[in-house]
Design a protein around this motif. Structure first.
Motif, short mmCIF file in Angstrom:
data_model
loop_
_atom_site.label_atom_id
_atom_site.label_comp_id
_atom_site.label_asym_id
_atom_site.label_seq_id
_atom_site.Cartn_x
_atom_site.Cartn_y
_atom_site.Cartn_z
N GLY A 95 -18.68 15.98 31.34
CA GLY A 95 -19.65 15.73 32.13
C GLY A 95 -19.84 14.48 32.06
N ALA A 96 -18.50 13.53 31.30
CA ALA A 96 -18.28 12.01 31.62
C ALA A 96 -17.51 11.87 32.35
CB ALA A 96 -18.05 11.84 30.00
N PRO A 97 -17.33 10.41 32.81
CA PRO A 97 -16.32 9.82 33.77
C PRO A 97 -14.81 10.24 32.75
CG PRO A 97 -18.12 8.44 33.95
CD PRO A 97 -18.15 9.62 33.02
N MET A 98 -14.04 11.01 33.72
CA MET A 98 -12.91 10.83 33.08
C MET A 98 -11.81 8.79 32.86
SD MET A 98 -10.92 13.96 35.05
CE MET A 98 -9.88 14.90 33.12
N ALA A 99 -11.08 8.72 32.26
CA ALA A 99 -10.54 7.61 31.65
C ALA A 99 -8.91 7.69 32.68
CB ALA A 99 -10.55 7.13 29.94
N PHE A 100 -9.12 6.19 32.53
CA PHE A 100 -7.50 6.58 33.22
C PHE A 100 -7.12 5.35 32.92
CE2 PHE A 100 -9.48 8.69 36.07
CZ PHE A 100 -8.94 10.09 37.01
N GLN A 101 -5.30 5.58 32.68
CA GLN A 101 -4.98 4.35 32.62
C GLN A 101 -4.78 3.35 33.48
OE1 GLN A 101 -2.70 4.05 29.28
NE2 GLN A 101 -4.25 5.34 28.68
N GLY A 120 16.16 12.14 44.91
CA GLY A 120 15.05 10.85 45.01
C GLY A 120 15.54 9.95 44.28
N PRO A 121 15.08 8.61 44.64
CA PRO A 121 14.45 7.50 43.35
C PRO A 121 13.55 7.86 42.19
CG PRO A 121 13.25 7.41 45.22
CD PRO A 121 14.10 8.88 45.99
N LYS A 122 13.51 7.07 41.12
CA LYS A 122 12.79 8.29 40.38
C LYS A 122 11.40 7.45 40.82
CE LYS A 122 16.03 9.78 36.70
NZ LYS A 122 16.91 9.72 35.16
N VAL A 123 10.11 7.64 40.12
CA VAL A 123 9.27 6.79 40.38
C VAL A 123 8.31 7.47 38.90
CG1 VAL A 123 8.82 7.18 42.75
CG2 VAL A 123 7.78 9.13 41.39
N GLN A 124 7.24 6.32 38.97
CA GLN A 124 7.10 6.29 37.53
C GLN A 124 5.43 6.14 37.86
OE1 GLN A 124 8.45 3.83 34.67
NE2 GLN A 124 10.15 5.43 33.58
N VAL A 125 4.52 6.56 37.29
CA VAL A 125 2.90 6.26 37.61
C VAL A 125 2.83 6.25 36.22
CG1 VAL A 125 3.08 6.89 40.16
CG2 VAL A 125 1.84 8.61 38.51
N ALA A 126 1.23 5.80 36.54
CA ALA A 126 0.50 5.69 34.65
C ALA A 126 -0.73 7.03 35.32
CB ALA A 126 -0.61 4.36 35.07
N ASN A 127 -0.74 7.14 36.06
CA ASN A 127 -2.08 8.40 36.04
C ASN A 127 -1.40 9.23 37.69
OD1 ASN A 127 -3.95 7.64 34.33
ND2 ASN A 127 -4.06 6.14 35.88
N SER A 154 -2.27 11.33 31.77
CA SER A 154 -2.63 9.63 31.79
C SER A 154 -1.20 9.45 30.80
CB SER A 154 -3.03 9.52 31.61
OG SER A 154 -4.38 9.54 32.24
N GLY A 155 -0.23 8.83 30.84
CA GLY A 155 0.90 8.78 29.52
C GLY A 155 1.47 7.13 29.97
N SER A 156 1.90 6.37 28.89
CA SER A 156 2.85 4.54 29.04
C SER A 156 3.19 5.20 29.68
CB SER A 156 2.32 4.29 28.03
OG SER A 156 3.58 5.29 27.64
N ALA A 157 4.24 4.01 31.57
CA ALA A 157 5.60 4.23 31.92
C ALA A 157 6.08 4.72 30.90
CB ALA A 157 5.84 3.57 33.06
N GLY A 158 7.28 5.49 30.86
CA GLY A 158 8.40 5.41 30.21
C GLY A 158 8.05 5.91 28.75
N GLY A 159 7.28 6.60 28.13
CA GLY A 159 6.30 6.18 27.11
C GLY A 159 7.06 7.87 26.78
N GLY A 193 3.51 11.29 24.25
CA GLY A 193 2.72 11.15 24.52
C GLY A 193 1.79 11.24 24.95
N GLY A 194 1.88 11.36 26.43
CA GLY A 194 0.94 11.20 27.20
C GLY A 194 0.07 12.94 26.90
N THR A 195 -1.52 12.38 28.08
CA THR A 195 -2.35 13.03 27.89
C THR A 195 -2.73 14.11 29.03
OG1 THR A 195 -3.84 11.58 28.32
CG2 THR A 195 -3.59 11.66 26.81
N ALA A 196 -3.36 15.26 28.61
CA ALA A 196 -3.51 15.69 29.96
C ALA A 196 -5.11 16.78 29.54
CB ALA A 196 -2.92 17.20 29.91
N ALA A 197 -5.62 16.68 31.09
CA ALA A 197 -7.03 17.09 30.43
C ALA A 197 -7.85 17.50 31.75
CB ALA A 197 -7.76 15.83 30.25
N THR A 198 -8.21 18.55 31.64
CA THR A 198 -9.04 18.90 32.97
C THR A 198 -10.45 19.02 33.26
OG1 THR A 198 -8.08 20.96 31.97
CG2 THR A 198 -9.29 21.75 33.23
N GLY A 199 -10.48 18.53 34.44
CA GLY A 199 -12.34 18.67 34.27
C GLY A 199 -12.39 18.68 35.86
N THR A 200 -13.40 18.53 36.13
CA THR A 200 -14.10 18.31 37.92
C THR A 200 -13.30 17.31 39.26
OG1 THR A 200 -15.45 17.92 37.72
CG2 THR A 200 -15.50 20.01 37.26
N TRP A 201 -13.51 17.27 40.23
CA TRP A 201 -14.01 16.47 41.10
C TRP A 201 -14.62 16.22 42.01
CZ3 TRP A 201 -13.88 16.72 46.48
CH2 TRP A 201 -13.45 17.92 47.37
#
Length: 96
Positions: free
Chosen positions: A73-79, A3-10, A42-47, A49-57
């Motif tokens: 316990g702090a809110p996770m940051a999203f791009q 299928g078509p390629k897709v990109q997301v920030a998170n 999270s990471g920049s589109a097409g870039g 060195g993105g990040t991966a984090a484990t947490g809870t919802w």
């Protein structure tokens, strides 16, 4: 696949329970109220060195917003940008 390629920030992989609904309980329905594990990528589109984090919802009530918290316990940051949430069955292995 193919299928078509897709990109997301998170990308969030939210572990949830599923139950069967319908007359014969054959339709899976995600239990997105409550709490559980989450993996956030999270990471920049097409870039690189993105990040991966484990947490809870956490989403105590159906009309609440889902909160994603880091291991501290702090809110996770999203791009800024599009965010996709995958409701994965509990026990799903996630790897990078």
């Amino acid at each position: 696949s193919g299928g078509p390629k897709v990109q997301v920030a998170n990308l969030v992989v939210q572990s949830v329970s599923y139950k069967g609904i319908g007359l014969d309980h054959s339709i899976p329905d995600a239990e997105a109220t409550g709490s559980g594990q989450a993996e956030v990528f999270s990471g920049s589109a097409g870039g690189s060195g993105g990040t991966a984090a484990t947490g809870t919802w956490s989403k105590p009530h159906p009309n609440d917003v889902t909160n994603y918290l880091g291991s501290d316990g702090a809110p996770m940051a999203f791009q800024p940008g599009p965010t996709w949430v995958i409701l994965a069955p509990s026990g799903t292995r996630v790897s990078t």
